[in-house]
Scaffold this motif. Sequence first.
Motif, PDB file in Angstrom:
ATOM      1  N   ASP A 158       0.825  -1.217   0.000  1.00  0.00           N
ATOM      2  CA  ASP A 158       0.000   0.000   0.000  1.00  0.00           C
ATOM      3  C   ASP A 158       0.855   1.261   0.000  1.00  0.00           C
ATOM      4  O   ASP A 158       0.366   2.340   0.324  1.00  0.00           O
ATOM      5  CB  ASP A 158      -0.926   0.005   1.214  1.00  0.00           C
ATOM      6  CG  ASP A 158      -0.183   0.298   2.504  1.00  0.00           C
ATOM      7  OD1 ASP A 158       1.002  -0.097   2.597  1.00  0.00           O
ATOM      8  OD2 ASP A 158      -0.754   0.927   3.406  1.00  0.00           O
ATOM      9  N   ASP A 195      -5.759  -4.780  -0.329  1.00  0.00           N
ATOM     10  CA  ASP A 195      -6.636  -4.799  -1.501  1.00  0.00           C
ATOM     11  C   ASP A 195      -6.685  -3.392  -2.083  1.00  0.00           C
ATOM     12  O   ASP A 195      -7.268  -2.486  -1.476  1.00  0.00           O
ATOM     13  CB  ASP A 195      -8.040  -5.259  -1.098  1.00  0.00           C
ATOM     14  CG  ASP A 195      -8.999  -5.269  -2.284  1.00  0.00           C
ATOM     15  OD1 ASP A 195      -8.549  -5.075  -3.431  1.00  0.00           O
ATOM     16  OD2 ASP A 195     -10.216  -5.457  -2.058  1.00  0.00           O
ATOM     17  N   PRO A 196      -6.086  -3.164  -3.249  1.00  0.00           N
ATOM     18  CA  PRO A 196      -6.041  -1.804  -3.799  1.00  0.00           C
ATOM     19  C   PRO A 196      -7.414  -1.245  -4.173  1.00  0.00           C
ATOM     20  O   PRO A 196      -7.586  -0.025  -4.224  1.00  0.00           O
ATOM     21  CB  PRO A 196      -5.146  -1.959  -5.042  1.00  0.00           C
ATOM     22  CG  PRO A 196      -5.201  -3.409  -5.379  1.00  0.00           C
ATOM     23  CD  PRO A 196      -5.392  -4.134  -4.097  1.00  0.00           C
ATOM     24  N   LEU A 197      -8.411  -2.116  -4.428  1.00  0.00           N
ATOM     25  CA  LEU A 197      -9.739  -1.633  -4.808  1.00  0.00           C
ATOM     26  C   LEU A 197     -10.474  -1.021  -3.620  1.00  0.00           C
ATOM     27  O   LEU A 197     -11.091   0.037  -3.727  1.00  0.00           O
ATOM     28  CB  LEU A 197     -10.567  -2.776  -5.407  1.00  0.00           C
ATOM     29  CG  LEU A 197     -10.021  -3.370  -6.715  1.00  0.00           C
ATOM     30  CD1 LEU A 197     -10.913  -4.509  -7.197  1.00  0.00           C
ATOM     31  CD2 LEU A 197      -9.924  -2.287  -7.794  1.00  0.00           C
ATOM     32  N   SER A 198     -10.396  -1.693  -2.477  1.00  0.00           N
ATOM     33  CA  SER A 198     -11.084  -1.194  -1.290  1.00  0.00           C
ATOM     34  C   SER A 198     -10.162  -0.431  -0.347  1.00  0.00           C
ATOM     35  O   SER A 198     -10.630   0.230   0.583  1.00  0.00           O
ATOM     36  CB  SER A 198     -11.708  -2.358  -0.518  1.00  0.00           C
ATOM     37  OG  SER A 198     -10.702  -3.242  -0.047  1.00  0.00           O
ATOM     38  N   ALA A 199      -8.861  -0.514  -0.588  1.00  0.00           N
ATOM     39  CA  ALA A 199      -7.844   0.102   0.285  1.00  0.00           C
ATOM     40  C   ALA A 199      -7.918  -0.465   1.705  1.00  0.00           C
ATOM     41  O   ALA A 199      -7.551   0.202   2.667  1.00  0.00           O
ATOM     42  CB  ALA A 199      -7.959   1.614   0.304  1.00  0.00           C
ATOM     43  N   LYS A 244      -1.363   3.939   1.940  1.00  0.00           N
ATOM     44  CA  LYS A 244      -2.721   4.227   1.499  1.00  0.00           C
ATOM     45  C   LYS A 244      -3.785   3.396   2.201  1.00  0.00           C
ATOM     46  O   LYS A 244      -4.978   3.558   1.926  1.00  0.00           O
ATOM     47  CB  LYS A 244      -2.832   3.995  -0.017  1.00  0.00           C
ATOM     48  CG  LYS A 244      -1.966   4.935  -0.846  1.00  0.00           C
ATOM     49  CD  LYS A 244      -2.140   4.661  -2.328  1.00  0.00           C
ATOM     50  CE  LYS A 244      -1.334   5.643  -3.173  1.00  0.00           C
ATOM     51  NZ  LYS A 244      -1.491   5.378  -4.628  1.00  0.00           N
TER      52      LYS A 244
END
Length: 292
Positions: free
Chosen positions: A91, A111-115, A134
């Motif tokens: 992240d 998880d980059p979609l939900s951060a 992030k």
Amino acid sequence: MTYHPRTKRYGPVSGWRSGTMVLAFASFATMLASSASADVIGNVILEDYLGAVATPEGGQEAKPIRFQDQVSALDTVETGEGGATSMRFLDETRFDVGPNAMVKLDDFVFDPLSAIGSGKISMAVGAFRYVGGKMKSDENVKLSTPTATMTIRGTELVIFVGLDGTTEINIISGAVDVQPCDKDEAVPATAGQRIVVPTTCEVSVLAIRPIDEDLAALDVPGDLGDFATAAGGDEGGPGDDGSGPPERDKDRSQPEPPDPPAAADPPSNPGPETEGGDEGEGEGEGEGEPGF
């Protein structure tokens, strides 16, 4: 062998099955590659190699980790004298490791979609800088040392861990809750403060100390043992290694020798009878005559 109705004969298995097996094997290989890459949690971002090595879980040999090399979950990272490294996790969290340090990268998921994600980093000894990335759920990231467990909130921390496990946490920004020695109650601290947790688990909250930005200079302070003694009360152990307490003991011992001579001066100098006679009148002279 398979019976073929059209030819009314037995023959080998149809070719479509072998093709299916090839596809299945390819899918399995892809799955293996995906599961292996899933263990990767970041990479090295320090361009200069300063001697850091990583040992994978399972007793494998340590390997140097250089610029852009990957690091994986369960890797143990170590640096020697003058060594250091800097890593970036999934992240974009930055994690610096100073000289003479050891840390285990237990896990880091993002998880980059939900951060949303989580992680755990176990610092055994040395100096470390943690700059959050992030991840929105950074409270799910646990930073631990032999004497403290930290829950972070949008945080930049500089953490020092002494050889005996004494931990000092400097909060540059954000906030942190510190559980000393796995106790249920957590001690909160915010930017500008530091928390010291000695082996006695008695927490001290102090003003932040000056922090050097140079990664190679990010080392455990020499006075970390002094804080352990101050927080722990009557512990004398940290002073045995040549740190502050022996000097203070020496200072306390210096005034003691002059005291006995000061008290012994009058009886040890009976020679000047005139002084003794003047001060003690007849008693001084009477005591002096039998002595001679």
